[in-house]
Structures are given as C-alpha cells and as structure tokens.
Write a protein that holds these residues in place. Structure first.
Motif, short mmCIF file in Angstrom:
data_model
loop_
_atom_site.label_atom_id
_atom_site.label_comp_id
_atom_site.label_asym_id
_atom_site.label_seq_id
_atom_site.Cartn_x
_atom_site.Cartn_y
_atom_site.Cartn_z
N ARG A 126 0.83 -1.21 0.00
CA ARG A 126 0.00 0.00 0.00
C ARG A 126 0.86 1.26 0.00
O ARG A 126 0.57 2.21 -0.72
N ILE A 127 1.91 1.26 0.81
CA ILE A 127 2.73 2.47 0.92
C ILE A 127 3.53 2.71 -0.36
O ILE A 127 3.63 3.85 -0.81
N ILE A 128 4.07 1.65 -0.94
CA ILE A 128 4.86 1.81 -2.16
C ILE A 128 4.03 2.42 -3.28
O ILE A 128 4.54 3.16 -4.12
N GLY A 129 2.72 2.14 -3.31
CA GLY A 129 1.85 2.67 -4.36
C GLY A 129 1.23 4.01 -4.03
O GLY A 129 0.44 4.55 -4.81
N ARG A 130 1.59 4.58 -2.90
CA ARG A 130 0.96 5.83 -2.46
C ARG A 130 1.55 7.03 -3.20
O ARG A 130 2.75 7.10 -3.46
N ARG A 131 0.69 7.98 -3.52
CA ARG A 131 1.12 9.24 -4.13
C ARG A 131 0.46 10.39 -3.37
O ARG A 131 -0.70 10.28 -2.94
N ILE A 132 1.18 11.49 -3.23
CA ILE A 132 0.74 12.60 -2.38
C ILE A 132 0.70 13.90 -3.17
O ILE A 132 1.58 14.17 -3.97
N HIS A 133 -0.34 14.71 -2.90
CA HIS A 133 -0.32 16.10 -3.35
C HIS A 133 0.25 16.89 -2.18
O HIS A 133 -0.40 17.10 -1.16
N GLU A 134 1.51 17.29 -2.31
CA GLU A 134 2.26 17.81 -1.17
C GLU A 134 1.64 19.05 -0.52
O GLU A 134 1.55 19.12 0.71
N PRO A 135 1.19 20.06 -1.28
CA PRO A 135 0.66 21.27 -0.62
C PRO A 135 -0.56 21.00 0.26
O PRO A 135 -0.71 21.60 1.32
N SER A 136 -1.46 20.09 -0.18
CA SER A 136 -2.70 19.86 0.57
C SER A 136 -2.66 18.61 1.44
O SER A 136 -3.43 18.48 2.38
N GLY A 137 -1.77 17.67 1.10
CA GLY A 137 -1.74 16.41 1.82
C GLY A 137 -2.71 15.37 1.29
O GLY A 137 -2.83 14.28 1.85
N ARG A 138 -3.42 15.69 0.20
CA ARG A 138 -4.35 14.70 -0.37
C ARG A 138 -3.57 13.47 -0.81
O ARG A 138 -2.50 13.56 -1.39
N THR A 139 -4.20 12.30 -0.52
CA THR A 139 -3.51 11.03 -0.72
C THR A 139 -4.21 10.19 -1.79
O THR A 139 -5.44 10.11 -1.83
N TYR A 140 -3.40 9.57 -2.64
CA TYR A 140 -3.91 8.69 -3.69
C TYR A 140 -3.12 7.37 -3.63
O TYR A 140 -2.11 7.27 -2.94
N HIS A 141 -3.60 6.38 -4.40
CA HIS A 141 -2.86 5.14 -4.57
C HIS A 141 -2.99 4.73 -6.03
O HIS A 141 -4.08 4.82 -6.62
N ILE A 142 -1.88 4.31 -6.62
CA ILE A 142 -1.86 4.06 -8.07
C ILE A 142 -2.85 2.97 -8.49
O ILE A 142 -3.29 2.95 -9.64
N ILE A 143 -3.23 2.08 -7.55
CA ILE A 143 -4.19 1.02 -7.88
C ILE A 143 -5.50 1.18 -7.11
O ILE A 143 -6.58 1.15 -7.68
N LEU A 144 -5.40 1.36 -5.80
CA LEU A 144 -6.58 1.35 -4.94
C LEU A 144 -7.38 2.65 -5.00
O LEU A 144 -8.60 2.64 -4.82
#
Length: 220
Positions: free
Chosen positions: A121-139
């Motif tokens: 889960r962590i390896i696939g995580r992507r972040i929008h740094e200014p806001s902290g919004r979190t995404y995942h490349i699959i989930l």
C-alpha cells in the motif's frame, strides 16, 4: 465531533481523514502534513533539519515538538466545534497531554489491515504535497495519472515511502502506538468516547459507509 484516527503507516488514514473532514466539515489535522509543510517552508532551520532526519529515518519526531504544534493548532477558532486528528497522538505520553489540556476526545476510529499488505500500500501511495491529499496508483488512483484531482498539480512519492524506512516506521508503531490502543480500550468502560475498529481490506466505498454509519450512530 472530536475524532482521532489510529492505525499503522499505510493503513489509509489520509484517505478517510479527507472523507470525514469534507463530509462533516471538520478541520483535518494531520501531524505528518504539518511537519512536512514546516520542512518545506523552513528548509535551512535547525528544527526543520531535525524533523526531516526523523521522518527520513522512519523515527517518530520528539514529543516536545509535536505536542507544541498540536496544542497551537487545536486552539485555533476553527477547532471550537470539532476536529479530526490524523497521526496524533502516537503514544501514551501524547494522549496524556491531551487529557491534561482538557482536550476531550469523543470518537476514536482504528483502521486495520494485515501487516503483509502495508508495504504494498505504501509503495503505491502518491501525495499532493501542498494539501496532503492522498492517492494510490491502484486502490485510489487520481482521475489523471500523476495529477491531483483538484489542482491538476503533480503528485509525488514521499521520501520516506521506501521499504527500509517503512520497516523502521512499523517497528516504531509497534513500540509506541500499539500500547496507546490498549490505553484507550482500557478507558472504554468509563464511556467517555466511542471506539470502533474497522478492517480496511474491502473497497474504499464500503469502508466509507462503515465509518459514516459509525459516526452517525455516535452523534445520536
């Protein structure tokens, strides 16, 4: 509502913190985002370098730093009607400080996934740094690959989202935060707050429904 989100790194706290914050109009207070933004805006300060070293090594930032930051943030006017704490408290000392400051918690949600899924889960995580919004490349992928849904800005991989640092963070979690979960569960008999453990291995929509139903029940 005054809510704490508990759970190990990579469990999905950021995703559901954003959901709760938007649905219930609560300030989303992520200690991790606050610390990373501090580093971003104070690159040459001694404190910034100390915080960065802790994060990059997977170690917890010292209590005296996080406690001061959280106290200042919780006394802002927007927190008077409630707030959501993501990533704080992380140990019993920090929880006791909240109690001493008369910052009472109404609801605690513990998110859970098996440990063998955390690194994936962590390896696939992507972040929008200014806001902290979190995404995942699959989930939980963004609408446009590599871009934040709201601003269209580039998403990043956190510097501490690597296997070595993740293992260190998990060890810190087991050492510091697992006892905190027992600490809160032992207080349930006093009925001062509601506590719910939610398995986050199902779909995001399903978990959101579970959280929403629990929060609606807690408000009754």
């Amino acid at each position: 509502m005054r809510i704490i989100l508990l759970g190990p790194p990579g469990v999905g706290k950021g995703t559901y913190a954003q959901f709760i914050s938007e649905k219930y109009n609560l300030p989303n207070i992520s200690i991790g985002n606050i610390l990373r933004n501090y580093i971003l805006n104070n690159k040459n300060s001694i404190l910034s370098k100390k915080i960065k070293k802790c994060i990059n090594n997977g170690a917890m930032v010292p209590d005296y730093i996080t406690i001061k930051i959280i106290k200042n943030r919780l006394y802002n006017l927007d927190c008077k009607k409630g707030f959501l704490l993501d990533g704080y408290p992380r140990n019993i000392i920090q929880a006791d400080i909240l109690k001493k400051e008369n910052i009472n918690i109404d609801i605690i949600i513990e998110l859970y996934i098996p440990y063998n899924q955390i690194i994936k889960r962590i390896i696939g995580r992507r972040i929008h740094e200014p806001s902290g919004r979190t995404y995942h490349i699959i989930l939980n992928p963004p609408k446009i690959k590599g871009k934040d849904d709201i601003t269209g800005e580039k998403l990043i991989t956190r510097t501490d989202d690597n296997i070595s640092t993740i293992n260190n963070r998990l060890q810190e979690y087991l050492k510091q935060t697992q006892p905190l979960i027992k600490y809160y569960k032992n207080q349930l008999w006093k009925k001062r707050f509601f506590y719910k453990k939610i398995n986050n291995t199902s779909s995001i929509l399903d978990v959101k429904k579970k959280i929403d139903n629990f929060l609606k029940f807690s408000k009754l």
